[in-house]
Design an enzyme around this catalytic site. Structure first.
Site, PDB file in Angstrom:
ATOM      1  N   THR A   4      -0.889 -23.015  18.862  1.00  0.00           N
ATOM      2  CA  THR A   4      -2.153 -22.677  19.353  1.00  0.00           C
ATOM      3  C   THR A   4      -2.840 -21.448  18.385  1.00  0.00           C
ATOM      4  O   THR A   4      -2.228 -20.539  17.750  1.00  0.00           O
ATOM      5  CB  THR A   4      -2.279 -21.963  20.664  1.00  0.00           C
ATOM      6  OG1 THR A   4      -3.477 -21.492  20.953  1.00  0.00           O
ATOM      7  CG2 THR A   4      -1.467 -20.818  21.113  1.00  0.00           C
TER       8      THR A   4
ATOM      9  N   SER B 253       1.652  -7.548  -1.477  1.00  0.00           N
ATOM     10  CA  SER B 253       2.031  -8.820  -0.704  1.00  0.00           C
ATOM     11  C   SER B 253       1.360  -9.837  -0.671  1.00  0.00           C
ATOM     12  O   SER B 253       1.785 -10.930  -0.285  1.00  0.00           O
ATOM     13  CB  SER B 253       2.593  -8.090   0.459  1.00  0.00           C
ATOM     14  OG  SER B 253       1.554  -8.232   1.583  1.00  0.00           O
TER      15      SER B 253
ATOM     16  N   THR C   1       0.831  -1.187   0.059  1.00  0.00           N
ATOM     17  CA  THR C   1      -0.204   0.130  -0.070  1.00  0.00           C
ATOM     18  C   THR C   1       0.715   1.383  -0.008  1.00  0.00           C
ATOM     19  O   THR C   1       0.446   2.303  -0.714  1.00  0.00           O
ATOM     20  CB  THR C   1      -1.051   0.057   1.351  1.00  0.00           C
ATOM     21  OG1 THR C   1      -1.893  -1.020   0.916  1.00  0.00           O
ATOM     22  CG2 THR C   1      -1.821   1.302   1.485  1.00  0.00           C
TER      23      THR C   1
HETATM   24  N1  ASP Z   1      -2.659  -5.535   0.036  1.00  0.00           N
HETATM   25  C1  ASP Z   1      -1.722  -4.540   0.683  1.00  0.00           C
HETATM   26  C2  ASP Z   1      -0.313  -5.477   0.590  1.00  0.00           C
HETATM   27  O1  ASP Z   1      -0.205  -6.317   1.515  1.00  0.00           O
HETATM   28  C3  ASP Z   1      -2.017  -4.076   1.749  1.00  0.00           C
HETATM   29  C4  ASP Z   1      -0.907  -3.377   2.546  1.00  0.00           C
HETATM   30  O2  ASP Z   1       0.067  -2.974   1.967  1.00  0.00           O
HETATM   31  O3  ASP Z   1      -1.254  -2.851   3.717  1.00  0.00           O
HETATM   32  O4  ASP Z   1       0.406  -5.407  -0.342  1.00  0.00           O
END
Ligand code: ASP
Length: 350
Positions: free
Chosen positions: A279, A59, A14
């Protein structure tokens, strides 16, 4: 005094995203756009270089090959830089942090992973502050010995620095998106940066950095839930080629006491699958002998994952199998603390 030399590895996430004009969804964009939005970076007076994933990714698309890319770049440039900042999406950040902690054997420089909840181009972004603080932490020196303050893989987000392989993404909305529920913060960030000196990893010995990048992907999670049937469990346990399983259990490491459950698990262990007990609770760990329901798993041959996060447990299995170890060797090494991912003393009984 020479300027601190920092290498930024921009993988996506993001922090560097922009809105797609057609779909209105966020998608990763290039590093030049990201850095243009942080003019304050010049005030740090560091020698900063960068490498970017081509293309940068969300990601959710991260794979063990991407982890290996990051580790190899750090190994390649290890002696040219004082510290490393990895810009990464939050969704799988805790997996990457755990994987890198196992891959970067002999690490004694900072690898600070950060990202943001709002893109860097937005007025209220958390990305600018996270990036600036991450750079400061990557450059921080311990006045006691003049060596890097952080000598491990860590996640920096908003008010805290956490050990990477102890961290979990806890919020999809809050700026404080990560937490390590079983290990104290490495640093607290407010008006100043307060390091928690007792919690910092101090690698012993002088082994040179080596990137151990091979990961075995024939691993999986099995999550317990009331209503799990024998047919479903057996189907999961007979996934083709599977070598290691993280069994996500209830509370202090408990599972059903039914004979079919015991038999299915026991038979999988006898087939050579390494199964570890972690867990589903975010805080605390497996006390395998506390309840009959947990003890049964131990008798079936399930290993104790103690207070490891799910992210650390699955990447540790990938790493150990990736080093070419046999199931017996993986089983005997799994409980060993490699780089601060598990509390090895002071926990209740195995
Ligand atoms: N979907 C984004 C990612 O993991 C979310 C983020 O960066 O906060 O790349």
């Amino acid at each position: 005094m020479a300027k601190p030399r920092i290498l930024i590895l921009y993988t996506g996430g993001t922090i560097g995203m922009i809105e797609d004009p057609v779909t209105r969804s966020l998608r990763p964009f290039d590093f030049a756009h990201l850095i243009d939005n942080v003019p304050k970076i010049k005030m740090l007076d560091y020698a900063i270089e960068h490498i970017q994933f081509d293309p940068p990714i969300d990601s959710s698309d991260m794979t063990p090959l991407n982890w290996a890319d990051i580790a190899v770049q750090i190994e390649k440039h290890y002696h040219e830089f004082d510290g490393f900042v990895v810009l990464h999406g939050t969704d799988t950040m805790a997996y990457t942090a755990s994987a890198l902690s196992f891959m970067l054997r002999g690490l004694d420089k900072p690898v600070i992973i950060t990202g943001s909840q709002l893109p860097i181009g937005e007025v209220r972004t958390d990305g600018e502050e996270n990036l600036i603080t991450a750079l400061q932490m990557a450059a921080a020196v311990d006045p006691v010995d003049n060596r890097p303050m952080i000598r491990e893989v860590a996640i920096l987000f908003e008010n805290y620095l956490w050990r990477g392989n102890r961290s979990t993404k806890k919020s999809a909305n809050n700026f404080n998106a990560f937490k390590s529920y079983n290990y104290p913060e490495l640093a607290r960030i407010g008006l100043g940066i307060h390091y928690n000196h007792d919690a910092l990893l101090r690698p012993v010995g002088n082994t040179p950095l080596k990137a151990l990048t091979r990961m075995e992907t024939s691993v999986m999670f099995i999550d317990l839930f009331p209503g799990l049937t024998e047919a479903t469990l057996r189907h999961q346990l007979s996934a083709p080629g599977i070598k290691g399983i993280v069994l996500r259990t209830y509370g202090a490491g408990n599972g059903p006491t039914a004979q079919w459950f015991y038999d299915a698990i026991r038979q999988a262990v006898e087939r050579g699958i390494v199964i570890v007990n972690v867990t589903q609770c975010v805080n605390g760990g497996v006390h395998a002998r506390r309840y009959y329901a947990g003890n049964r798993l131990t008798s079936a041959g399930v290993l104790n994952g103690r207070d490891m996060t799910s992210e650390a447990a699955i990447t540790k299995l990938m790493h150990l199998f990736g080093q070419g170890l046999t199931p017996q060797q993986v089983a005997s090494q799994f409980g060993r603390n490699i780089c601060g991912e598990v509390t090895s003393t002071g926990l209740p009984e195995e």
